[in-house]
Motif scaffolding. Sequence first.
Motif, PDB file in Angstrom:
ATOM      1  N   ALA A   3      13.467  -8.855  15.008  1.00  0.00           N
ATOM      2  CA  ALA A   3      13.456  -7.395  14.981  1.00  0.00           C
ATOM      3  C   ALA A   3      14.550  -6.859  14.072  1.00  0.00           C
ATOM      4  O   ALA A   3      14.376  -5.855  13.368  1.00  0.00           O
ATOM      5  N   ALA A   4      15.700  -7.558  14.015  1.00  0.00           N
ATOM      6  CA  ALA A   4      16.822  -7.116  13.171  1.00  0.00           C
ATOM      7  C   ALA A   4      16.446  -7.204  11.688  1.00  0.00           C
ATOM      8  O   ALA A   4      16.724  -6.296  10.895  1.00  0.00           O
ATOM      9  N   LYS A   5      15.791  -8.331  11.309  1.00  0.00           N
ATOM     10  CA  LYS A   5      15.384  -8.478   9.911  1.00  0.00           C
ATOM     11  C   LYS A   5      14.360  -7.417   9.522  1.00  0.00           C
ATOM     12  O   LYS A   5      14.403  -6.858   8.422  1.00  0.00           O
ATOM     13  N   ALA A   6      13.429  -7.155  10.428  1.00  0.00           N
ATOM     14  CA  ALA A   6      12.419  -6.131  10.151  1.00  0.00           C
ATOM     15  C   ALA A   6      13.084  -4.767   9.967  1.00  0.00           C
ATOM     16  O   ALA A   6      12.672  -3.972   9.103  1.00  0.00           O
ATOM     17  N   THR A   7      14.130  -4.505  10.742  1.00  0.00           N
ATOM     18  CA  THR A   7      14.858  -3.243  10.610  1.00  0.00           C
ATOM     19  C   THR A   7      15.522  -3.128   9.243  1.00  0.00           C
ATOM     20  O   THR A   7      15.506  -2.074   8.599  1.00  0.00           O
ATOM     21  N   SER A  37       4.643  -7.620  17.865  1.00  0.00           N
ATOM     22  CA  SER A  37       5.251  -8.374  18.964  1.00  0.00           C
ATOM     23  C   SER A  37       6.265  -7.571  19.760  1.00  0.00           C
ATOM     24  O   SER A  37       6.831  -8.070  20.728  1.00  0.00           O
ATOM     25  N   ARG A  38       6.494  -6.315  19.352  1.00  0.00           N
ATOM     26  CA  ARG A  38       7.435  -5.487  20.095  1.00  0.00           C
ATOM     27  C   ARG A  38       6.915  -5.256  21.507  1.00  0.00           C
ATOM     28  O   ARG A  38       5.737  -4.967  21.703  1.00  0.00           O
ATOM     29  N   PRO A  39       7.779  -5.353  22.505  1.00  0.00           N
ATOM     30  CA  PRO A  39       7.324  -5.171  23.899  1.00  0.00           C
ATOM     31  C   PRO A  39       7.164  -3.697  24.253  1.00  0.00           C
ATOM     32  O   PRO A  39       7.850  -3.169  25.134  1.00  0.00           O
ATOM     33  N   LYS A 120       8.751 -11.779  32.352  1.00  0.00           N
ATOM     34  CA  LYS A 120       8.095 -12.647  31.374  1.00  0.00           C
ATOM     35  C   LYS A 120       8.973 -12.933  30.162  1.00  0.00           C
ATOM     36  O   LYS A 120       8.544 -13.621  29.225  1.00  0.00           O
ATOM     37  N   GLY A 121      10.192 -12.422  30.150  1.00  0.00           N
ATOM     38  CA  GLY A 121      11.101 -12.671  29.046  1.00  0.00           C
ATOM     39  C   GLY A 121      10.772 -11.897  27.792  1.00  0.00           C
ATOM     40  O   GLY A 121      11.221 -12.250  26.691  1.00  0.00           O
ATOM     41  N   LEU A 122       9.999 -10.829  27.923  1.00  0.00           N
ATOM     42  CA  LEU A 122       9.596 -10.042  26.763  1.00  0.00           C
ATOM     43  C   LEU A 122      10.610  -8.961  26.410  1.00  0.00           C
ATOM     44  O   LEU A 122      10.647  -8.492  25.276  1.00  0.00           O
TER      45      LEU A 122
END
Length: 344
Positions: A3-7, A37-39, A120-122
Amino acid sequence: MTAAKATHIRADRARGLELPNAEKRKAEEAVRLADASRPTIDRLWALYRDSRPDRKRWETDESRYRLHIGPRFAKKVPAEIVTLDVDHMRSEMTKNGKSAATIKGAMDLLQRLIRFGAKKGLCPMPEVSQLHFNYPTVDGGKTENMIAAQMKAYLEALDEEEDQNAAAFMRLALATGMRKSALLGLRWQDIDFEYGFITLRGEFAKKGKTERIPLSAAARAILKGIERLDDEFVFPGRYGGPRKEFKKIAQRVKEKAGLPADFRPMHGLRHTFASWLASSGEVDLYTLQKLLTHNSPQMTQRYAHLADSALQRAASVADKLFSEVAPEPQAASPDMPGVKGRRK
């Protein structure tokens, strides 16, 4: 891709930094996959539903999500939701005339989805300092009932209905206290006319457990009066399977009988059945619990005050008996010991 790289990629785009075409396509695909894949609450809802394939009835939660959760939180992840957001939803629902129970149900679903994602660890479970659910107070003691005059008007309104098979559905709800889902799923083979029992199938039951209730004389007469079609269901649908609902006739009969506006057209019949039995003084709360197929005695406890009233009426019979056999108190005489006064 995290998520950090996408940001960072999004930030580079915003600054107008151009990438080679191949890198650009790769970056765009990476961002798309990261977004997918973002929850989000919408994704958690889909996964939550898929995780419970054995659950038969989703209508209530689907309605809660579609009307109240999705429009506000679908694209948000739990970390982006704060207490004030939930408070705003509660305030808006209140302004729109939603009951405390409806508001609590919507808030409960949102909390369930977030907890599901965390288990679920999401996503991490938000800290209470960030997200806290201030549930409204729900009065679980409300019971709906009809007095004798209302019951008479209600039955007369049913007699006036053109579709008497549909009217039988309402009469059976009154005579048995069965839930709407159990009545809709009732099959002819579930009715044992010989030994006098009705089987409530677990697939239509609120707690998913098959149970039996006695077939009363009133229920037997109602069932015998139904025009039996070439179908396994007592109340078949137009295109096969069980009928879906009886909303129109339920509302029409309620209005004809002049019942209060807050009387629920279907569930109120179940409450009326329970209230009449509890107030009769002939049915104890344990038996009532079994007839209503309640999971615990606490669910039946709302009718305790009616049972108490019946006990008080029974106890008052002793007062009447005592007054009939007890001697009349005699007026005090000046000659009686302990009575002061001068003799003439």
